[in-house]
Design a protein around this motif. Sequence first.
Motif, PDB file in Angstrom:
ATOM      1  N   VAL A 262       0.859  -1.188   0.000  1.00 38.64           N
ATOM      2  CA  VAL A 262       0.000   0.000   0.000  1.00 38.64           C
ATOM      3  C   VAL A 262       0.893   1.236   0.000  1.00 38.64           C
ATOM      4  N   ALA A 263       0.540   2.207  -0.830  1.00 41.92           N
ATOM      5  CA  ALA A 263       1.229   3.498  -0.834  1.00 41.92           C
ATOM      6  C   ALA A 263       0.174   4.598  -0.749  1.00 41.92           C
ATOM      7  N   VAL A 264       0.449   5.603   0.069  1.00 37.31           N
ATOM      8  CA  VAL A 264      -0.506   6.701   0.256  1.00 37.31           C
ATOM      9  C   VAL A 264       0.184   8.024  -0.065  1.00 37.31           C
ATOM     10  N   TYR A 265      -0.437   8.765  -0.966  1.00 30.38           N
ATOM     11  CA  TYR A 265       0.048  10.093  -1.372  1.00 30.38           C
ATOM     12  C   TYR A 265      -1.025  11.103  -1.002  1.00 30.38           C
ATOM     13  N   TYR A 266      -0.603  12.182  -0.315  1.00 29.85           N
ATOM     14  CA  TYR A 266      -1.592  13.189   0.073  1.00 29.85           C
ATOM     15  C   TYR A 266      -0.924  14.549   0.199  1.00 29.85           C
ATOM     16  N   ASP A 267      -1.584  15.547  -0.347  1.00 29.01           N
ATOM     17  CA  ASP A 267      -1.130  16.933  -0.254  1.00 29.01           C
ATOM     18  C   ASP A 267       0.308  17.095  -0.767  1.00 29.01           C
TER      19      ASP A 267
ATOM     20  N   VAL B  16      -6.096   2.083  -7.763  1.00 31.03           N
ATOM     21  CA  VAL B  16      -5.761   3.464  -7.421  1.00 31.03           C
ATOM     22  C   VAL B  16      -7.043   4.110  -6.904  1.00 31.03           C
ATOM     23  N   GLN B  17      -7.050   4.405  -5.614  1.00 28.76           N
ATOM     24  CA  GLN B  17      -8.257   4.868  -4.930  1.00 28.76           C
ATOM     25  C   GLN B  17      -8.104   6.339  -4.534  1.00 28.76           C
TER      26      GLN B  17
ATOM     27  N   LEU C 120      -2.978   0.389  -4.090  1.00 28.85           N
ATOM     28  CA  LEU C 120      -2.859  -0.969  -3.567  1.00 28.85           C
ATOM     29  C   LEU C 120      -2.329  -1.889  -4.655  1.00 28.85           C
ATOM     30  N   GLY C 121      -1.378  -2.736  -4.298  1.00 29.76           N
ATOM     31  CA  GLY C 121      -0.826  -3.696  -5.248  1.00 29.76           C
ATOM     32  C   GLY C 121      -1.031  -5.122  -4.766  1.00 29.76           C
TER      33      GLY C 121
END
Length: 207
Positions: free
Chosen positions: A101-106, A164-165, A175-176
């Motif tokens: 899981v990778a999270v990108y924000y701002d 890609v959410q 999510l992979g």
Amino acid sequence: MIRYLPLVVGTLGGFALLANRMVTANLTNSQSRADALGVLLSAVLILVGLLWQQAQPKPPDAVNLIGEEGLEIDEALPDEIKTELAWATHILLTNTVTKVVAVYYDRKTILRRGILGKSNQVNIGTIAARVMKTQKPIYLVKLELYPGRVEFDYLPENTQGVIVQPLGEKGVMVLGANIPRSYTKQDENWVTAIADKLTYNLEKTSL
């Protein structure tokens, strides 16, 4: 293995009838009728076996993702956001086929967890940008078929499926999985629910 049983039994039965006919010198009418019935039954079993192969296709094989398992989180985040991210990603990694899981924000990568790829930064390419713009998730059922896969260099290079959410207009959660076509509709709904909760907490907290 059970789905091969009719095919195997039908084939063996056919060979057995052929062998019996070859070693029998004189055939009676009753034996001929029995052989004909046996041939018919063998043919039916073989047909059933072939139909089962079509009706029950072999599920895709899982692969071992290339990379090291780890957890990277932005230490500048508030503690409540760290806790929320830890909870959300743990749920996804343990209750779905998700392996990373990778999270990108701002405008920054705030978390990577699971089997990590080479790059430590989420690359916002065409696919991720489209998700943030439309606010609709994209499910790439078999990543290797998509030219846009080059933007996912922060995932293991042999990642099989990707979701890609959107996380509001400022971010995405990627999510992979290690199996192509592996996310069910229920999985997708589960991912959406978790992403909505995560988005709510990210938006109400000043990063």
